[in-house]
Design a protein around this motif. Structure first.
Motif, PDB file in Angstrom:
ATOM      1  N   ILE A  85       0.886  -1.175   0.000  1.00  0.00           N
ATOM      2  CA  ILE A  85       0.000   0.000   0.000  1.00  0.00           C
ATOM      3  C   ILE A  85       0.917   1.216   0.000  1.00  0.00           C
ATOM      4  O   ILE A  85       1.171   1.823   1.036  1.00  0.00           O
ATOM      5  N   HIS A  86       1.454   1.536  -1.178  1.00  0.00           N
ATOM      6  CA  HIS A  86       2.464   2.588  -1.293  1.00  0.00           C
ATOM      7  C   HIS A  86       1.760   3.931  -1.444  1.00  0.00           C
ATOM      8  O   HIS A  86       1.147   4.196  -2.476  1.00  0.00           O
ATOM      9  N   THR A  87       1.834   4.760  -0.413  1.00  0.00           N
ATOM     10  CA  THR A  87       1.105   6.031  -0.426  1.00  0.00           C
ATOM     11  C   THR A  87       1.475   6.879  -1.641  1.00  0.00           C
ATOM     12  O   THR A  87       0.602   7.461  -2.283  1.00  0.00           O
ATOM     13  N   ARG A  91      -1.597   4.121  -3.098  1.00  0.00           N
ATOM     14  CA  ARG A  91      -2.178   3.141  -2.146  1.00  0.00           C
ATOM     15  C   ARG A  91      -2.685   1.875  -2.853  1.00  0.00           C
ATOM     16  O   ARG A  91      -2.008   1.355  -3.708  1.00  0.00           O
ATOM     17  N   SER A  92      -3.913   1.430  -2.528  1.00  0.00           N
ATOM     18  CA  SER A  92      -4.360   0.120  -3.025  1.00  0.00           C
ATOM     19  C   SER A  92      -4.857   0.166  -4.468  1.00  0.00           C
ATOM     20  O   SER A  92      -5.696   1.001  -4.800  1.00  0.00           O
ATOM     21  N   ASN A 225       1.239   3.428  12.189  1.00  0.00           N
ATOM     22  CA  ASN A 225       2.537   3.386  11.519  1.00  0.00           C
ATOM     23  C   ASN A 225       3.736   3.359  12.457  1.00  0.00           C
ATOM     24  O   ASN A 225       4.847   3.630  12.063  1.00  0.00           O
ATOM     25  N   SER A 257      -6.417   1.580   9.017  1.00  0.00           N
ATOM     26  CA  SER A 257      -6.377   0.792   7.784  1.00  0.00           C
ATOM     27  C   SER A 257      -7.663   0.015   7.514  1.00  0.00           C
ATOM     28  O   SER A 257      -8.052  -0.157   6.377  1.00  0.00           O
ATOM     29  N   LYS A 292      -6.830   1.508   2.068  1.00  0.00           N
ATOM     30  CA  LYS A 292      -5.663   0.829   2.650  1.00  0.00           C
ATOM     31  C   LYS A 292      -5.926  -0.671   2.529  1.00  0.00           C
ATOM     32  O   LYS A 292      -6.098  -1.169   1.433  1.00  0.00           O
ATOM     33  N   GLN A 298     -10.282   5.622  -2.555  1.00  0.00           N
ATOM     34  CA  GLN A 298     -10.044   6.560  -1.458  1.00  0.00           C
ATOM     35  C   GLN A 298     -11.382   6.951  -0.849  1.00  0.00           C
ATOM     36  O   GLN A 298     -12.262   7.470  -1.526  1.00  0.00           O
ATOM     37  N   GLY A 393       1.703   2.024   3.633  1.00  0.00           N
ATOM     38  CA  GLY A 393       0.522   2.870   3.808  1.00  0.00           C
ATOM     39  C   GLY A 393       0.190   3.138   5.268  1.00  0.00           C
ATOM     40  O   GLY A 393      -0.965   3.377   5.612  1.00  0.00           O
TER      41      GLY A 393
END
Ligand SMILES: *Cc1c(COP(=O)(O)O)cnc(C)c1O
Length: 461
Positions: A85-87, A91-92, A225, A257, A292, A298, A393
């Motif tokens: 989940i790479h911001t 993300r997803s 996080n 999340s 997430k 989103q 994420g």
């Protein structure tokens, strides 16, 4: 000191430069024109201030700037970072079914606020809200644009006039990233933060002592996080709930999340709290992100006591953060998919969950195939290595998922140059540079993207 009048003659002509750049760069001509005009004006100012670039240098600079600008246009990226989940990479990703429904709804009309059986005006998001409540085992649920909005709305609804104090443990005053800090969110929502306990220890009595006639609610925030360990203590949520309810106060939790399933059953990683469990523990209202671990669009989901959710929906601010038809469509598809597979387990086409649970042997096989498809001289610079993927994420910071990467040690160019070329090629590929090598982690690369990896690598060599 060169004569500025002479130096100004070095400025390229806008028309000629625009013509050349329009051939090189697939941006609208009008945009290139205004870009070039602005850049030439900037160079003019610099020349007047004493800069001495030649025309060739100025043209080269403007071309580079335009390329950088063009690369900032939103475009698909192959995520070979191993961060699921790479911001920064959106993300997803959505599943196929959701994407398909999205196209159908987006390109036509739909019954957004229209009741088809009687032909009258209908309720927006009515189906989704019922489906969400069913999945979350909640009395009621709704969705807004993101989790930050969900929390602000909740605070605005519950903090009224003098009764605006929100009790939060000092161990939960988190910063999620991108400017989301719990103390600041509280402040902008008109709430007054009442911190209790210490960074590492908070007990039930800390909460109890802080309750006054001005208390509006107790807030719990998931430490998405980061983690704390060692000499720590926190009360059971069920006990905080009991305390809150004895005092006629709502207990709200921002769980971040929002995993719908037990993440520890998908891979050897941490258990992420689920909204269902939070509600069972006595939380009155939970909020979490839709993009997430849920793997949807989103959005921010709010679920819990009917009376609270209904009150939130009546807030004027709700209108400012309501979801549009595209988000509602994708979220509806996503929630239906979870409901259809509720008892079965598995990952049912939600990419983020599939990436988490993918078998490492499959990744190794794909890596072997990719390398085998490369020309001999390139193959000798590639090796298969063990890597570590993460959920990312702002979820499960401790979790490390064993993964497989193709690690490249380039010969004639620097590793950073290779990484840049892959990021700016026909199909952008983002890997990780470490230890003099470029690592392409396959856990976050879709199966169908393997051929694009091969193509890009051949292109560079
Ligand atoms: C990610 C996160 C948020 C922010 O969610 P957005 O959907 O990005 O607004 C808020 N709270 C927690 C605990 C989070 O993990």
């Amino acid at each position: 000191m060169p004569n500025p009048q002479q130096a100004l003659r070095e400025l390229p002509s806008v028309e000629i430069l625009v013509k050349v750049l329009t051939e090189q760069c697939p941006l609208p001509r009008a945009l290139i024109t205004s870009f070039v005009q602005r850049e030439i004006n900037r160079h003019r100012q610099e020349i007047l201030a004493g800069a001495t670039l030649s025309r060739v240098e100025i043209e080269k600079d403007i071309t580079e700037q335009l390329k950088t600008f063009a690369a900032s246009r939103l475009q698909p990226v192959i995520n070979a970072t191993g961060v699921i989940i790479h911001t920064n990479l959106g993300r997803s990703p959505l599943g196929e079914a959701a994407a398909q429904t999205l196209t159908e709804i987006a390109t036509g009309y739909c019954n957004l606020e229209f009741n088809l059986p009687d032909g009258n005006r209908g309720k927006r998001a009515g189906y989704l809200e019922t489906a969400l409540a069913s999945l979350l085992e909640a009395e009621s649920a709704t969705a807004v644009n993101n989790c930050a909005a969900a929390l602000v709305l909740t605070l605005r609804h519950l903090c009224v006039g003098e009764k605006n104090e929100v009790i939060v443990s000092r161990s939960e005053l988190v910063e999620i990233g991108g400017g989301f800090r719990i103390p600041e969110i509280l402040e902008t929502s008109g709430a007054k933060l009442v911190e209790v306990g210490a960074t590492n220890k908070t007990n039930l009595n800390d909460y109890a002592k802080a309750i006054t006639p001005r208390t509006a609610m107790i807030l719990k925030v998931h430490r998405s996080n980061f983690y704390i360990g060692g000499f720590t203590e926190e009360p059971d949520v069920t006990d905080i709930a009991k305390l809150a309810h004895e005092n006629g106060l709502p207990l709200v939790e921002d769980i971040g999340s929002g995993a719908m399933m037990n993440t520890d059953e998908l891979a050897p990683i941490d258990h992420e709290p689920t909204p269902q469990q939070a509600l069972r523990n006595g939380i009155d209202l939970v909020c979490f992100s839709g993009d997430k671990l849920l793997g949807g669009p989103q959005s921010g989901i709010i679920a819990g006591k009917k009376e609270l959710v209904e009150g939130i929906k009546k807030e004027p601010f709700f209108r400012a953060v309501r979801c549009d038809k595209l988000i509602l469509t994708v979220l509806q598809e996503c929630i239906d998919t979870y409901l259809a597979n509720k008892s079965g387990g598995g990952t049912f086409g939600v990419p983020a969950l599939e990436f988490i649970s993918e078998n490492i042997e499959n990744l190794r096989e794909r890596a072997e195939k990719i390398i085998a498809a490369l020309p001999e001289q390139l193959r000798s610079h590639c090796e298969i290595s063990n890597s570590t993927a993460r959920t990312g994420g702002g979820t499960m910071p401790k979790s490390e998922i064993p993964s497989i990467a193709i690690s490249i040690t380039p010969e004639n160019i620097s590793v950073n140059k290779l990484a840049t070329q892959l990021r700016t090629g026909k199909r952008a590929i983002v890997g990780v540079v470490d230890d003099g090598k470029l690592h392409l982690d396959l856990r976050t690369v879709f199966n169908h993207q393997d051929s694009a990896l091969v193509e890009a690598l051949i292109g560079i060599c």
